[in-house]
Design an enzyme around this catalytic site. Structure first.
Site, PDB file in Angstrom:
ATOM      1  N   GLU A 143       0.840  -1.206   0.000  1.00 26.25           N
ATOM      2  CA  GLU A 143       0.000   0.000   0.000  1.00 26.25           C
ATOM      3  C   GLU A 143       0.872   1.252   0.000  1.00 26.25           C
ATOM      4  O   GLU A 143       0.589   2.225  -0.706  1.00 26.25           O
ATOM      5  CB  GLU A 143      -0.923   0.007   1.231  1.00 26.25           C
ATOM      6  CG  GLU A 143      -1.852   1.209   1.223  1.00 26.25           C
ATOM      7  CD  GLU A 143      -2.639   1.342   2.516  1.00 26.25           C
ATOM      8  OE1 GLU A 143      -3.096   0.314   3.055  1.00 26.25           O
ATOM      9  OE2 GLU A 143      -2.799   2.488   2.977  1.00 26.25           O
ATOM     10  N   SER A 284      -8.578  -9.343   6.835  1.00 27.74           N
ATOM     11  CA  SER A 284      -8.533 -10.204   5.645  1.00 27.74           C
ATOM     12  C   SER A 284      -8.774 -11.678   5.993  1.00 27.74           C
ATOM     13  O   SER A 284      -8.408 -12.559   5.220  1.00 27.74           O
ATOM     14  CB  SER A 284      -7.185 -10.031   4.944  1.00 27.74           C
ATOM     15  OG  SER A 284      -6.135 -10.109   5.875  1.00 27.74           O
TER      16      SER A 284
END
Ligand code: SF4
Length: 333
Positions: A143, A284
């Site tokens: 990211e 996740s």
């Protein structure tokens, strides 16, 4: 607020002495849900293989499951044959990756979480206004690479308060900060305070960069950690928000805390003398892995879990527009 989710009618003396607390919210966030469904629907619509740049989300079970259905995970786009379909992961990519995809005539589906895209927009805006941007995050995280790639000449990475003394900017009055979406809220506040001490005119992002899911999971684990002898966090080692949950649990007063990918990684020795075990999972993590941990505890004399709710979540993101368009054209919506 706590809710009983099925206590056994009769407890043995051993069970009565023990408790399992289950953090809520935990597990899948809206961005992960969207990214996983994107790959599933792409496989369904276009057929295997569908290439995915990097892990779609940072969870090894999710990746293995999608692989078994025909997804091929690659590190970089030169591993994708020309003209094939490639999905970009929830963590986002830099403009350079979009350019490479175009150069190789790849069909792209961008599953970047909209909350990461928001940070990209902030980076572009600050850079457009010629600010030096201090991006708080972890070196090497996908990211961070994607966000920094939006304006590499304006952005420098700050990993924590220890980095602040070494920051060099062009104009101390034109400095802004942004952050990775999955950091520890408290640690980030400390880093921002240290930056602001050096640069009092520091400009804040227009809204929180640490996303709602990261914040809620940290809040939830804090609420139960202080009453816990052990906090088990389900999540993969490369999942930033999962790793943070262990740190937050310990800082909040848990006597011990460990991260596991699944129940098979729990060390029985962690349970010695433990009365209250708390369980949570990163953004996740599929819920079935949490159920596996609860079953493991149950087999060792722990009672059914009691859910402790600290926030409600209802956010859902629409699928990427390029996929929606193709699903519509194929009459699959
Ligand atoms: S953790 Fe936050 S930023 Fe990351 S995918 Fe989930 S909602 Fe999006």
């Amino acid at each position: 607020m706590s809710t009983d989710i099925g206590m056994p009618p009769v407890l043995s003396p051993e069970e009565a002495d023990k408790a399992v607390l289950l953090a809520a919210p935990r597990g899948y966030c809206a961005g992960v849900d969207r990214a996983v469904i994107t790959v599933e629907k792409a496989l369904d619509l276009y057929g295997a293989p569908v290439y995915v740049r990097k892990q779609i989300v940072h969870n090894k079970h999710v990746v293995a499951d999608l692989e078994s259905r025909g997804a091929i995970f690659v590190e970089e786009l030169d591993e994708v044959p020309e003209g094939q379909t490639v999905v970009f992961s929830a963590h986002g990519v830099s403009p350079e990756v979009h350019r490479q995809a175009e150069e190789r005539s790849l069909k792209t589906i961008d599953a970047t979480c909209p909350l990461v895209t928001k940070v990209h927009h902030e980076a572009k805006r600050f850079a457009g206004e010629d600010y030096d941007i201090l991006l708080i995050g972890h070196a090497g995280h996908e990211e961070v690479e994607g966000t920094a790639g939006e304006a590499p000449e304006h952005i420098q990475l700050v990993q924590g308060p220890a980095d602040v003394a070494g920051i060099v900017v062009r104009d101390p009055q034109r400095v802004a900060w942004l952050s990775q979406t999955t950091l520890s809220v408290d640690e980030t506040l400390e880093t921002v305070a240290a930056i602001r001490e050096r640069f009092p005119d520091l400009l804040d992002p227009p809204s929180d960069d640490i996303c709602y899911a990261t914040q809620n999971r940290q809040l939830a684990v804090k609420e139960i950690a202080q009453d816990s002898d052990l906090v088990i966090v389900v999540g993969s080692g490369n999942s930033s928000n999962s790793v943070r949950l262990v740190e937050v649990a310990l800082e909040a007063g848990a006597r011990s805390s460990y991260r596991v990918d699944d129940a098979s990684e729990i060390d029985e020795a962690w349970l010695e003398g433990v009365r209250t075990v708390s369980v949570t999972s990163g953004a996740s993590v599929p819920e079935e892995l949490v159920r596996g941990v609860l079953a493991f505890l149950s087999e060792r004399g722990y009672p059914d879990a009691r859910a402790v709710h600290s926030a409600e979540e209802s956010l859902i993101f629409a699928l990427p527009p390029e996929l929606r368009r193709d699903l519509k054209a194929a009459g699959r919506v």
